[in-house]
Enzyme design. Sequence first.
Site, PDB file in Angstrom:
ATOM      1  N   LYS A 111       0.846  -1.205   0.000  1.00 21.82           N
ATOM      2  CA  LYS A 111       0.000   0.000   0.000  1.00 21.82           C
ATOM      3  C   LYS A 111       0.874   1.245   0.000  1.00 21.82           C
ATOM      4  CE  LYS A 111      -1.728   1.567   4.037  1.00 21.82           C
ATOM      5  NZ  LYS A 111      -1.449   2.957   4.395  1.00 21.82           N
ATOM      6  N   ASN A 112       1.854   1.287   0.915  1.00 25.10           N
ATOM      7  CA  ASN A 112       2.618   2.528   1.101  1.00 25.10           C
ATOM      8  C   ASN A 112       3.638   2.768   0.000  1.00 25.10           C
ATOM      9  OD1 ASN A 112       1.056   3.002   3.294  1.00 25.10           O
ATOM     10  ND2 ASN A 112       2.615   2.488   4.811  1.00 25.10           N
TER      11      ASN A 112
ATOM     12  N   ARG B 198      -4.807  10.850   3.941  1.00 27.47           N
ATOM     13  CA  ARG B 198      -3.690  11.771   4.178  1.00 27.47           C
ATOM     14  C   ARG B 198      -2.648  11.691   3.071  1.00 27.47           C
ATOM     15  NH1 ARG B 198      -2.125  13.748   8.032  1.00 27.47           N
ATOM     16  NH2 ARG B 198       0.027  13.300   7.468  1.00 27.47           N
TER      17      ARG B 198
ATOM     18  N   CYS C 244      -4.897  12.647  12.356  1.00 31.13           N
ATOM     19  CA  CYS C 244      -5.668  11.401  12.246  1.00 31.13           C
ATOM     20  C   CYS C 244      -5.618  10.753  13.618  1.00 31.13           C
ATOM     21  CB  CYS C 244      -5.084  10.491  11.160  1.00 31.13           C
ATOM     22  SG  CYS C 244      -3.633   9.633  11.698  1.00 31.13           S
TER      23      CYS C 244
ATOM     24  N   ARG D 162       0.327  14.663  12.986  1.00 30.21           N
ATOM     25  CA  ARG D 162       0.851  14.415  11.629  1.00 30.21           C
ATOM     26  C   ARG D 162       0.978  15.698  10.795  1.00 30.21           C
ATOM     27  NH1 ARG D 162      -1.241   8.840   9.680  1.00 30.21           N
ATOM     28  NH2 ARG D 162       0.623   8.967   8.391  1.00 30.21           N
ATOM     29  N   PRO D 163       1.806  16.616  11.257  1.00 28.58           N
ATOM     30  CA  PRO D 163       2.008  17.864  10.512  1.00 28.58           C
ATOM     31  C   PRO D 163       2.722  17.604   9.178  1.00 28.58           C
ATOM     32  CG  PRO D 163       3.596  17.673  12.297  1.00 28.58           C
ATOM     33  CD  PRO D 163       2.634  16.529  12.457  1.00 28.58           C
ATOM     34  N   ILE D 164       2.745  18.615   8.332  1.00 26.77           N
ATOM     35  CA  ILE D 164       3.459  18.476   7.046  1.00 26.77           C
ATOM     36  C   ILE D 164       4.516  19.559   6.892  1.00 26.77           C
ATOM     37  CG2 ILE D 164       1.541  17.320   5.861  1.00 26.77           C
ATOM     38  CD1 ILE D 164       1.040  20.119   4.491  1.00 26.77           C
ATOM     39  N   ASP D 165       4.977  20.112   8.019  1.00 24.64           N
ATOM     40  CA  ASP D 165       5.966  21.202   7.955  1.00 24.64           C
ATOM     41  C   ASP D 165       7.233  20.803   7.210  1.00 24.64           C
ATOM     42  OD1 ASP D 165       6.123  19.491  10.273  1.00 24.64           O
ATOM     43  OD2 ASP D 165       7.797  20.725  10.940  1.00 24.64           O
ATOM     44  N   LEU D 166       7.645  19.545   7.351  1.00 24.52           N
ATOM     45  CA  LEU D 166       8.897  19.124   6.698  1.00 24.52           C
ATOM     46  C   LEU D 166       8.708  19.009   5.180  1.00 24.52           C
ATOM     47  CD1 LEU D 166      10.162  16.432   9.217  1.00 24.52           C
ATOM     48  CD2 LEU D 166      10.668  18.882   9.147  1.00 24.52           C
TER      49      LEU D 166
ATOM     50  N   ASP E 196       4.568   0.671  12.078  1.00 30.19           N
ATOM     51  CA  ASP E 196       3.357   0.032  11.527  1.00 30.19           C
ATOM     52  C   ASP E 196       3.209  -1.415  11.958  1.00 30.19           C
ATOM     53  OD1 ASP E 196       3.394   1.771   8.306  1.00 30.19           O
ATOM     54  OD2 ASP E 196       2.870   2.406  10.331  1.00 30.19           O
TER      55      ASP E 196
ATOM     56  N   ILE F 270       7.562   7.053  17.163  1.00 33.77           N
ATOM     57  CA  ILE F 270       7.241   7.801  15.933  1.00 33.77           C
ATOM     58  C   ILE F 270       5.966   8.625  16.083  1.00 33.77           C
ATOM     59  CG2 ILE F 270       6.797   7.611  13.449  1.00 33.77           C
ATOM     60  CD1 ILE F 270       9.590   6.658  14.135  1.00 33.77           C
TER      61      ILE F 270
HETATM   62  C1  EPZ Z   1       4.180   7.009   6.359  1.00 30.18           C
HETATM   63  O1  EPZ Z   1       3.419   8.052   6.945  1.00 30.18           O
HETATM   64  C2  EPZ Z   1       3.248   5.812   6.250  1.00 30.18           C
HETATM   65  N1  EPZ Z   1       2.122   6.140   5.384  1.00 30.18           N
HETATM   66  C3  EPZ Z   1       2.743   5.418   7.640  1.00 30.18           C
HETATM   67  O2  EPZ Z   1       1.971   4.223   7.494  1.00 30.18           O
HETATM   68  C4  EPZ Z   1       3.951   5.095   8.525  1.00 30.18           C
HETATM   69  O3  EPZ Z   1       3.495   4.817   9.827  1.00 30.18           O
HETATM   70  C5  EPZ Z   1       4.916   6.297   8.547  1.00 30.18           C
HETATM   71  O4  EPZ Z   1       5.292   6.653   7.201  1.00 30.18           O
HETATM   72  C6  EPZ Z   1       6.184   6.008   9.339  1.00 30.18           C
HETATM   73  O5  EPZ Z   1       6.832   4.898   8.792  1.00 30.18           O
HETATM   74  C7  EPZ Z   1       2.280   6.085   4.043  1.00 30.18           C
HETATM   75  O6  EPZ Z   1       3.352   5.784   3.534  1.00 30.18           O
HETATM   76  C8  EPZ Z   1       1.085   6.418   3.211  1.00 30.18           C
HETATM   77  P1  EPZ Z   1       6.310  10.286   8.535  1.00 30.18           P
HETATM   78  P2  EPZ Z   1       4.033   9.559   6.998  1.00 30.18           P
HETATM   79  O7  EPZ Z   1       6.274  11.562   7.788  1.00 30.18           O
HETATM   80  O8  EPZ Z   1       4.830   9.814   5.787  1.00 30.18           O
HETATM   81  C9  EPZ Z   1       6.432  13.593  11.933  1.00 30.18           C
HETATM   82  C10 EPZ Z   1       0.128   2.815   7.800  1.00 30.18           C
HETATM   83  O9  EPZ Z   1      -0.341   2.286   8.819  1.00 30.18           O
HETATM   84  N2  EPZ Z   1       6.373  14.569  10.836  1.00 30.18           N
HETATM   85  O10 EPZ Z   1       7.488   9.375   8.350  1.00 30.18           O
HETATM   86  O11 EPZ Z   1       2.925  10.483   7.312  1.00 30.18           O
HETATM   87  C11 EPZ Z   1       5.152  12.780  12.069  1.00 30.18           C
HETATM   88  O12 EPZ Z   1       4.206  13.476  12.870  1.00 30.18           O
HETATM   89  C12 EPZ Z   1       0.568   4.261   7.845  1.00 30.18           C
HETATM   90  O13 EPZ Z   1       0.301   2.234   6.705  1.00 30.18           O
HETATM   91  C13 EPZ Z   1       6.522  15.913  11.121  1.00 30.18           C
HETATM   92  O14 EPZ Z   1       6.704  16.316  12.273  1.00 30.18           O
HETATM   93  O15 EPZ Z   1       4.995   9.444   8.261  1.00 30.18           O
HETATM   94  C14 EPZ Z   1       5.639  11.523  12.731  1.00 30.18           C
HETATM   95  O16 EPZ Z   1       5.742  11.757  14.133  1.00 30.18           O
HETATM   96  C15 EPZ Z   1       0.310   4.903   9.201  1.00 30.18           C
HETATM   97  N3  EPZ Z   1       6.477  16.817  10.097  1.00 30.18           N
HETATM   98  C16 EPZ Z   1       7.040  11.329  12.155  1.00 30.18           C
HETATM   99  O17 EPZ Z   1       7.420  12.605  11.616  1.00 30.18           O
HETATM  100  C17 EPZ Z   1       6.286  16.412   8.796  1.00 30.18           C
HETATM  101  O18 EPZ Z   1       6.274  17.278   7.896  1.00 30.18           O
HETATM  102  C18 EPZ Z   1       7.130  10.306  11.029  1.00 30.18           C
HETATM  103  O19 EPZ Z   1       6.122  10.626  10.098  1.00 30.18           O
HETATM  104  C19 EPZ Z   1       6.128  15.042   8.529  1.00 30.18           C
HETATM  105  C20 EPZ Z   1       6.185  14.127   9.557  1.00 30.18           C
END
Ligand code: EPZ
Length: 426
Positions: free
Chosen positions: A22-23, A99, A123, A128-132, A312, A334
């Site tokens: 999926k991911n 998302r 969620c 789950r911010p998107i600042d990065l 996950d 995480i």
């Molecule tokens: C991906 O989410 C996956 N989703 C998630 O799987 C997975 O849990 C996650 O990566 C970690 O491996 C998809 O690929 C569609 P991150 P993503 O950005 O990209 C923080 C599932 O069950 N963060 O690596 O959203 C965030 O809050 C799903 O299949 C910021 O602070 O995860 C988190 O604490 C759930 N700012 C950490 O980083 C940002 O701009 C890791 O998040 C982005 C993230």
Amino acid sequence: MDKIVIRGGKPLSGRIPISGAKNAALTLMPCALLTDEPLTLRNLPRLADIDTFGHLLNNHGLSTTIEGTHPDEFGRVMTIRANRITSTVAPYDIVRKMRASILVLGPLLARAGEATVSLPGGCAIGNRPIDLHLKALEHLGAEIELAAGYVKATAKGGLRGGKYVFPLVSVGATENAVMAAVLARGESVLENVAREPEIVDLCNCLRAMGAKIEGIGTERLRITGVRDLHGATYAVMPDRIEAGSYACAAAITGGEVELVGASEADLGSTLDSLREAGVEVTPTADGLSVKRLNGLRGVTVSTAPYPGFPTDMQAQFMSMLAVAEGASLLTETIFENRFMHVPELSRMGADITVRGRSAVVRGVAGLTGAPVMATDLRASMSLVLAGLAASGETTVNRVYHLDRGYERLEEKLSAVGADIERIGDG
Ligand code: EPZ
């Protein structure tokens, strides 16, 4: 809303086909925005999120054609054509459902020079911010404005290569940055990027489309922008989290299962922790064979970015450890709210104490079936696993969460001996 009823206590035995990831699929599909030629993706799983992403791409003017595969076959083939992008807006009513929609931001910017994407919001598992995502794109020349719940990004004259060091590892932000950098003018260096196998799959697909990316699989990517990318045909990698989830199913029921298509390399630290817990995992010609040797042993696990133990897999592991001998310590580093399966597992007799980001799991002799509530995708799977091992009947409500990430779950589990059925509410 559908629910799933499980009558537990039966050891699983047989072969489970592992679907496309999926991911990985959710970051490969938006790659189609980067070219006016067709992108054909093979081994796509039949999942709600994949359909939602297809609708999102249609909203941008892309065509998505599912090529004829028999409904019983696994692995759909989809051809996506973006010869014209008719809209650069990703609307709230689609983004709020999934998302991962935010992953059109980078490619739209790269191809069309602009993008207006609804902020995904939080969620169940965290804010789950998107600042990065936004900071990385700014380092590639994007101008970002936030207004009325939308991100409005523009890159007048196109994106330009830049250097960005991620302050923390983010899968999605890495994916958006990579999909933007491949068409940026000049060279980009991205440091402290996510190294998940899904990122490797993305880079390999982009390379097949003509992108110039060095350092694939490492924490440093060097990308030389090209003027255009061409179409390609690419097969989605197998789903390592689905495979890990079914490995836990074999372990928790004391069965023996072959995970067809699973890759030992992708499952890395998950396999290390399974073996530490007393589960035998053996590579076979077709995938991985998983069986519990004697009793399960308690282990200590802390989630981390790849190659660490995947967040996950945390909920599924907790279910398995709930019936291990001895105590386990699970730490979730995480996401800030990823223990929602705990109260539901406790209602089935698990002995779990949560303190902040850590949970102590004291193994019990057995679980008892109960009606439980799914709250998010992986928590739902942890309740299914508990139900497979529990005595009596477990009813998992709100299974739409499961349908987002597990293709034909009850079919795959029934085929290896589980007493499981889906009950629609008509
Ligand atoms: C991906 O989410 C996956 N989703 C998630 O799987 C997975 O849990 C996650 O990566 C970690 O491996 C998809 O690929 C569609 P991150 P993503 O950005 O990209 C923080 C599932 O069950 N963060 O690596 O959203 C965030 O809050 C799903 O299949 C910021 O602070 O995860 C988190 O604490 C759930 N700012 C950490 O980083 C940002 O701009 C890791 O998040 C982005 C993230």
